[in-house]
Write a protein that holds these residues in place. Structure first.
Motif, PDB file in Angstrom:
ATOM      1  N   CYS A 280       0.822  -1.208   0.000  1.00  0.00           N
ATOM      2  CA  CYS A 280       0.000   0.000   0.000  1.00  0.00           C
ATOM      3  C   CYS A 280       0.858   1.261   0.000  1.00  0.00           C
ATOM      4  N   PHE A 281       2.039   1.175   0.595  1.00  0.00           N
ATOM      5  CA  PHE A 281       2.937   2.331   0.575  1.00  0.00           C
ATOM      6  C   PHE A 281       3.458   2.566  -0.845  1.00  0.00           C
TER       7      PHE A 281
ATOM      8  N   GLY B 156       3.170   0.099  11.134  1.00  0.00           N
ATOM      9  CA  GLY B 156       2.160   0.563  10.197  1.00  0.00           C
ATOM     10  C   GLY B 156       1.475   1.819  10.677  1.00  0.00           C
ATOM     11  N   ALA B 157       1.181   1.881  11.991  1.00  0.00           N
ATOM     12  CA  ALA B 157       0.535   3.060  12.551  1.00  0.00           C
ATOM     13  C   ALA B 157       1.450   4.283  12.490  1.00  0.00           C
ATOM     14  N   VAL B 158       2.755   4.060  12.614  1.00  0.00           N
ATOM     15  CA  VAL B 158       3.710   5.166  12.557  1.00  0.00           C
ATOM     16  C   VAL B 158       3.947   5.609  11.117  1.00  0.00           C
ATOM     17  N   LEU B 159       4.085   4.653  10.218  1.00  0.00           N
ATOM     18  CA  LEU B 159       4.393   4.967   8.822  1.00  0.00           C
ATOM     19  C   LEU B 159       3.301   5.794   8.172  1.00  0.00           C
TER      20      LEU B 159
ATOM     21  N   LEU C 161      -4.630  11.980   1.477  1.00  0.00           N
ATOM     22  CA  LEU C 161      -4.833  12.114   2.919  1.00  0.00           C
ATOM     23  C   LEU C 161      -5.836  11.106   3.457  1.00  0.00           C
ATOM     24  N   HIS C 162      -7.002  11.005   2.837  1.00  0.00           N
ATOM     25  CA  HIS C 162      -8.058  10.132   3.355  1.00  0.00           C
ATOM     26  C   HIS C 162      -7.637   8.663   3.280  1.00  0.00           C
TER      27      HIS C 162
ATOM     28  N   LEU D 162      -5.535   3.837   6.333  1.00  0.00           N
ATOM     29  CA  LEU D 162      -4.484   2.860   6.607  1.00  0.00           C
ATOM     30  C   LEU D 162      -4.061   2.900   8.068  1.00  0.00           C
ATOM     31  N   ARG D 163      -3.975   4.097   8.636  1.00  0.00           N
ATOM     32  CA  ARG D 163      -3.634   4.171  10.063  1.00  0.00           C
ATOM     33  C   ARG D 163      -4.745   3.556  10.910  1.00  0.00           C
TER      34      ARG D 163
END
Length: 293
Positions: free
Chosen positions: A109-110, A207-210, A221-222, A227-228
């Motif tokens: 996804c990144f 993942g939460a940090v990235l 943005l959305h 993802l977070r």
């Protein structure tokens, strides 16, 4: 590596809630995927989490500002530290940085994000991801204190002002970083080790940090927000499935995240990489390692 169908920069509508779970676990080579049953949190667990947050946050410094407020005003703010064994520690930190960037590259996804968004996420996330990697690899370090001369001492002894130090910034390298900032990093590492975070939990935390939606100028943005959210949701579901008896574990992990976000990226670069790269910009190093530019 196969990219998940629908893992595009188009928002989160209609996406499977387990996509971030699959992407992170797959990219971090954690073995075969596990089937997890989605359970709604019980009201007692929510009450326990609220009580734990109130109790813990009232007694634990949640930011560097509180660390600074606890510091003695008679000169401790001038106390600075340098690595006791820079060759050993910097080598370990460099190895963690390589693994961190490899992890980021392997998140499908990144890679689907526009390059501008990728650059912003890397620049904002490399330092906390690195410190997470230090915690995961159990990289500890020792520092030696130095005392930065006060303004009066500089005037009396003829030392140049710190802002006007040599052209290469050599004195700033030798001066190290604030002891308060070093203690914040050490406090985070000890927090992670006391919780005994598992490999999967580290992956969800990364993942939460990235995927940081708080950056200005993000084109997707959305999508990054979704993802977070999925990273947090996957972490919560994993904790409730594996640690059912520990109703406060998810709260402890969130507190660790708040401590991580208070750590300054320039401090991380100064402490762990300045002895190696000198005056070269850490961003140049990151871009070279990630994109080969």
């Amino acid at each position: 590596m196969a990219t998940l169908e629908g893992c595009r920069c188009r928002g989160a509508s209609g996406r499977n809630n387990s996509s971030i779970l699959y992407s992170i676990l797959k990219s971090n080579s954690l073995g075969t995927a596990e089937e997890e049953q989605h359970q709604h949190p019980q009201q007692q667990q929510q009450q326990a989490l609220q009580h734990f947050f109130h109790k813990t946050l009232s007694s634990t410094p949640a930011s560097l500002q509180e660390f600074r407020q606890q510091a003695c005003s008679c000169g401790s703010t001038r106390r600075r530290g340098i690595l006791r064994s820079p060759q050993v520690t910097c080598k370990a930190a460099s190895a963690v940085l390589v693994k961190t960037l490899r992890f980021v590259k392997n998140v499908p996804c990144f890679r689907e994000l526009p390059e501008d968004d990728q650059l912003m996420l890397i620049r904002s996330g490399w330092a906390p991801l690195l410190v997470l990697g230090l915690a995961q690899d159990r990289v500890d370090f020792e520092t030696t204190e130095t005392v930065e001369p006060s303004m009066l001492q500089r005037i009396l002894t003829g030392l140049p002002d710190r802002q006007s130090d040599g052209p290469a910034g050599q004195s700033r390298v030798a001066a190290g970083v604030s002891v308060v900032e070093i203690e914040a990093i050490k406090a985070f590492l000890k927090k992670c080790w006391s919780i005994d975070i598992s490999t999967k939990e580290y992956a969800y935390l990364k993942g939460a940090v990235l995927f940081n939606p708080d950056l200005e100028g993000l084109r997707c943005l959305h999508y990054i927000q979704s993802l977070r959210r999925e990273a947090h949701q996957a972490l919560n579901e994993h904790v409730r499935l594996i640690h059912r008896e520990d109703t406060t574990r998810f709260a402890k992990l969130l507190i660790a995240l708040s401590m991580l976000r208070a750590i300054s990226p320039p401090v991380v670069a100064q402490l762990f990489f300045r002895p190696v790269i000198g005056t070269v910009s850490i961003e140049e190093v990151l871009m070279e390692m990630f994109y080969g530019k």
